[in-house]
Design an enzyme around this catalytic site. Structure first.
Site, short mmCIF file in Angstrom:
data_model
loop_
_atom_site.label_atom_id
_atom_site.label_comp_id
_atom_site.label_asym_id
_atom_site.label_seq_id
_atom_site.Cartn_x
_atom_site.Cartn_y
_atom_site.Cartn_z
N LYS A 249 -3.90 -9.54 -10.58
CA LYS A 249 -5.10 -9.52 -9.27
C LYS A 249 -6.03 -7.92 -9.98
O LYS A 249 -5.56 -7.38 -8.84
CB LYS A 249 -4.73 -9.18 -7.10
CG LYS A 249 -5.25 -9.33 -6.48
CD LYS A 249 -5.45 -9.21 -5.33
CE LYS A 249 -6.06 -8.15 -4.64
NZ LYS A 249 -7.31 -8.20 -3.87
N LYS B 88 0.86 -1.13 -0.08
CA LYS B 88 -0.53 0.00 -0.31
C LYS B 88 0.90 1.47 -0.06
O LYS B 88 0.66 2.10 -0.76
CB LYS B 88 -0.90 -0.31 1.54
CG LYS B 88 -2.22 -1.16 0.79
CD LYS B 88 -3.03 -0.44 1.86
CE LYS B 88 -4.38 -2.18 2.01
NZ LYS B 88 -4.87 -1.87 3.01
N LYS C 2 -8.80 -2.57 -5.98
CA LYS C 2 -9.34 -0.88 -6.24
C LYS C 2 -8.24 -0.82 -6.79
O LYS C 2 -8.20 0.29 -7.91
CB LYS C 2 -9.88 -0.19 -5.45
CG LYS C 2 -11.46 -1.18 -5.10
CD LYS C 2 -11.93 -0.54 -3.28
CE LYS C 2 -12.15 -2.43 -2.98
NZ LYS C 2 -12.23 -1.77 -1.02
#
Ligand code: ADP
Ligand code: TRP
Length: 321
Positions: free
Chosen positions: A189, A110, A192
């Site tokens: 994958k 992230k 979002k």
């Protein structure tokens, strides 16, 4: 059996979320005591606009109900309506080794994607452990990307039990073998944060745009192709009836698979597949009063369960004096 899972209200629901978590949760409804919730505290690690968080929370709740979750057959709530979880998180934080969190891929992924490296993001797995352990969940349906977070929850539970006496049940992830990772339109994958999703509740025009964006190779229609290596086929087979999937497979293997036509067929299939849920979702979003009522009733039930665990935990660690 206690089954629990949550979803972040941090973006539009996509088919990866559906197969990884929503569908298994809904199918689990009669297999035990089901706990389903919208994790808005977790979403604060990536959503900084108050309106987005508020709207996303209602939408995520409507998604769950529209796809078939029956609030009378489960406990369904919004994470922040059960503040007990933050107390448990603090207690667990105090015995969570830094090294355990430093090893988490999700934090590294992230931050590499530009999400601010906040303390909340770093301690995200501890809050998730608190979510799970507070309800003594035995089974946690998730996609493969959450496997490491489940291991962290187990490690924390073991550490707690060893330090303070048997308190927590050790949770097990439930990861569907075939659907562990649904591919995105680019073959990575679906996520979002990769911008490669196919949303479940898109307008028809947007749905078509997402499906048309599925990346395929440049092989001619008559060329023999490997269906399993094709992203389009791998998404198509998730939704098409088995006989139609077999026919398309045959076209790949013997020549004749035209990507453009298969994509158009996939748009129609997806549109029909989610038709009922789409209609139900529109009704729910038009009636926020009903959503609030359902969520408030769910939070009451969840708080009752949470209080039992928290009471025991407080006693075990010496917070009762
Ligand atoms: P995203 O990666 O899009 O941000 P979330 O982290 O909000 O998705 O995931 C919500 C749930 O959906 C989790 O249980 C996650 O494991 C599952 N999930 C997300 N993407 C996929 C995927 N591509 N395939 C299978 N499951 C997925
Ligand atoms: N981390 C999960 C995700 O990104 C969401 C989540 C938070 C969760 N708490 C949970 C999932 C507890 C299962 C159980 O998808």
């Amino acid at each position: 059996m206690r089954i629990l899972s949550g979803i972040q209200p941090s973006g539009k629901l996509h088919i990866g979320n559906y197969f990884g978590m929503m569908k298994p949760m809904i199918e689990n409804m009669d297999k035990g005591e089901l706990y389903a919730f919208v994790v808005n505290f977790h979403a604060m690690t990536s959503v900084s606009d108050a309106k987005d968080l508020q709207q996303g929370t209602l939408e995520a709740a409507a998604d769950f109900l529209a796809l078939g979750l029956d609030p009378d057959r489960c406990i369904f709530w919004v994470q922040s309506d059960v503040p007990e979880v933050t107390e448990l998180m603090w207690i667990l934080s105090s015995l969570t080794p830094m090294g355990l969190l430093e090893r988490c891929h999700s934090y590294k992924d992230k931050t590499a994607k530009g999400i601010a490296a906040s303390h909340g993001l770093f301690s995200y797995p501890v809050l998730m452990a608190a979510d799970i352990l507070l309800f003594q969940a035995e089974v946690v349906p998730v996609g493969k990307d959450q496997k490491q977070h489940l291991e962290v929850a187990r490690d924390i539970a073991i550490k707690f039990n060893n330090s303070f006496g048997e308190t927590f049940v050790l949770p097990e992830p439930q990861i569907s073998k075939d659907l562990a990772t649904v591919p995105g339109v680019d073959g990575q994958k679906m996520s979002k944060s990769y911008g490669n999703t196919i949303g479940i509740f898109l307008e028809e025009k947007q749905l078509k745009k997402s499906v048309m964006a599925i990346v395929t190779d440049a092989a001619a229609v008559e060329a023999v192709k490997d269906p399993d290596a094709c992203n389009l086929y791998n998404i198509f087979k998730l939704f098409a009836p088995a006989e139609r999937t077999a026919e398309i497979r045959d076209l790949y293997e013997n020549g004749g698979a035209a990507y453009g036509y298969i994509k158009l067929e996939l748009v129609d299939i997806l549109w029909e597949y989610f038709r009922k849920a789409r209609e139900r979702r529109a009704e729910l979003m038009a009636n926020p009063g009903y959503l609030h009522e359902v969520l408030a009733a769910g939070a009451l039930k969840a708080r009752e369960k949470a209080a039992v665990t928290l009471d025991l935990v407080r006693e075990r660690v010496g917070l009762k004096y």
